[in-house]
Design a protein around this motif. Structure first.
Motif, short mmCIF file in Angstrom:
data_model
loop_
_atom_site.label_atom_id
_atom_site.label_comp_id
_atom_site.label_asym_id
_atom_site.label_seq_id
_atom_site.Cartn_x
_atom_site.Cartn_y
_atom_site.Cartn_z
N GLN A 188 0.82 -1.21 0.00
CA GLN A 188 0.00 0.00 0.00
C GLN A 188 0.86 1.26 0.00
O GLN A 188 0.52 2.24 -0.66
CB GLN A 188 -0.95 -0.02 1.20
N GLU A 189 1.97 1.22 0.72
CA GLU A 189 2.87 2.37 0.75
C GLU A 189 3.48 2.62 -0.63
O GLU A 189 3.60 3.77 -1.07
CB GLU A 189 3.98 2.12 1.78
N GLU A 190 3.85 1.55 -1.32
CA GLU A 190 4.45 1.68 -2.66
C GLU A 190 3.47 2.31 -3.65
O GLU A 190 3.87 3.09 -4.51
CB GLU A 190 4.89 0.30 -3.16
N PHE A 191 2.20 1.97 -3.53
CA PHE A 191 1.21 2.43 -4.50
C PHE A 191 0.38 3.61 -4.01
O PHE A 191 -0.55 4.04 -4.69
CB PHE A 191 0.30 1.27 -4.92
N GLU A 192 0.73 4.16 -2.84
CA GLU A 192 0.02 5.33 -2.33
C GLU A 192 0.24 6.50 -3.28
O GLU A 192 1.36 6.81 -3.68
CB GLU A 192 0.55 5.68 -0.94
N ASN A 193 -0.82 7.11 -3.69
CA ASN A 193 -0.81 8.28 -4.59
C ASN A 193 -0.20 7.99 -5.96
O ASN A 193 0.23 8.89 -6.66
CB ASN A 193 -0.07 9.46 -3.95
N VAL A 194 -0.16 6.72 -6.38
CA VAL A 194 0.44 6.37 -7.67
C VAL A 194 -0.33 7.01 -8.83
O VAL A 194 0.25 7.39 -9.84
CB VAL A 194 0.57 4.83 -7.85
N PHE A 195 -1.64 7.17 -8.66
CA PHE A 195 -2.45 7.74 -9.74
C PHE A 195 -2.38 9.26 -9.78
O PHE A 195 -2.91 9.88 -10.70
CB PHE A 195 -3.89 7.25 -9.65
N GLU A 196 -1.73 9.84 -8.80
CA GLU A 196 -1.45 11.28 -8.86
C GLU A 196 -0.28 11.54 -9.81
O GLU A 196 -0.21 12.60 -10.43
CB GLU A 196 -1.12 11.82 -7.46
N LYS A 197 0.60 10.56 -9.95
CA LYS A 197 1.81 10.71 -10.76
C LYS A 197 1.66 10.09 -12.14
O LYS A 197 2.30 10.55 -13.09
CB LYS A 197 3.00 10.05 -10.05
N LEU A 198 0.86 9.03 -12.25
CA LEU A 198 0.80 8.26 -13.50
C LEU A 198 -0.63 8.13 -14.02
O LEU A 198 -1.57 8.02 -13.24
CB LEU A 198 1.37 6.85 -13.28
N GLN A 199 -0.78 8.14 -15.33
CA GLN A 199 -2.09 7.95 -15.96
C GLN A 199 -2.47 6.47 -16.03
O GLN A 199 -3.64 6.12 -15.98
CB GLN A 199 -2.08 8.52 -17.38
N SER A 200 -1.46 5.62 -16.20
CA SER A 200 -1.71 4.18 -16.28
C SER A 200 -0.64 3.44 -15.49
O SER A 200 0.50 3.88 -15.42
CB SER A 200 -1.73 3.71 -17.73
N VAL A 201 -1.07 2.33 -14.90
CA VAL A 201 -0.18 1.51 -14.09
C VAL A 201 -0.39 0.05 -14.51
O VAL A 201 -1.53 -0.40 -14.66
CB VAL A 201 -0.49 1.67 -12.58
N THR A 202 0.71 -0.65 -14.72
CA THR A 202 0.67 -2.08 -15.00
C THR A 202 1.39 -2.81 -13.88
O THR A 202 2.52 -2.47 -13.55
CB THR A 202 1.33 -2.41 -16.36
N ILE A 203 0.71 -3.80 -13.30
CA ILE A 203 1.29 -4.59 -12.21
C ILE A 203 1.38 -6.03 -12.69
O ILE A 203 0.36 -6.63 -13.06
CB ILE A 203 0.43 -4.51 -10.94
N SER A 204 2.57 -6.57 -12.67
CA SER A 204 2.77 -7.99 -13.00
C SER A 204 2.76 -8.79 -11.72
O SER A 204 3.54 -8.53 -10.80
CB SER A 204 4.10 -8.20 -13.73
N ILE A 205 1.88 -9.81 -11.68
CA ILE A 205 1.81 -10.70 -10.52
C ILE A 205 2.36 -12.08 -10.87
O ILE A 205 2.15 -13.04 -10.15
CB ILE A 205 0.38 -10.79 -9.97
N GLU A 206 3.07 -12.15 -11.99
CA GLU A 206 3.62 -13.42 -12.47
C GLU A 206 4.51 -14.10 -11.42
O GLU A 206 4.49 -15.32 -11.27
CB GLU A 206 4.42 -13.18 -13.75
#
Length: 92
Positions: free
Chosen positions: A27-45
């Motif tokens: 949660q800390e890593e992705f806190e406010n991630v959408f304030e900085k980026l328009q799109s986010v891709t997360i790989s759970i592989e």
């Protein structure tokens, strides 16, 4: 194995175990991630396992992306529990 999150631009690779112990780091890593980026891709592989707290953290991130009208992609053959959660919510 603990949780390791690496990223390059808007691509994040989640490796290890996403559970009650590591969800705070996630949660800390992705806190406010959408304030900085328009799109986010997360790989759970490379995600070895996920519990209900991890699933809920990803669901919260998904809901945030919808509210802020940003794009979130979760890719990879990760955990079946996560797939089932989003499959059930899409059907509802």
């Amino acid at each position: 194995m603990s949780l390791v999150i690496s990223n390059y631009n808007n691509f994040f690779n989640v490796k290890g175990i996403l559970d009650k112990k590591s969800v705070g780091m996630f949660q800390e890593e992705f806190e406010n991630v959408f304030e900085k980026l328009q799109s986010v891709t997360i790989s759970i592989e490379e995600l070895d396992s996920i519990d209900k707290f991890g699933v809920m953290a990803l669901a919260k991130l998904h809901n945030e992306s919808l509210l802020k009208k940003k794009q979130l992609s979760i890719i990879g053959f990760g955990c079946k529990d996560l797939y089932d959660h989003f499959k059930t919510n899409d059907a509802a």
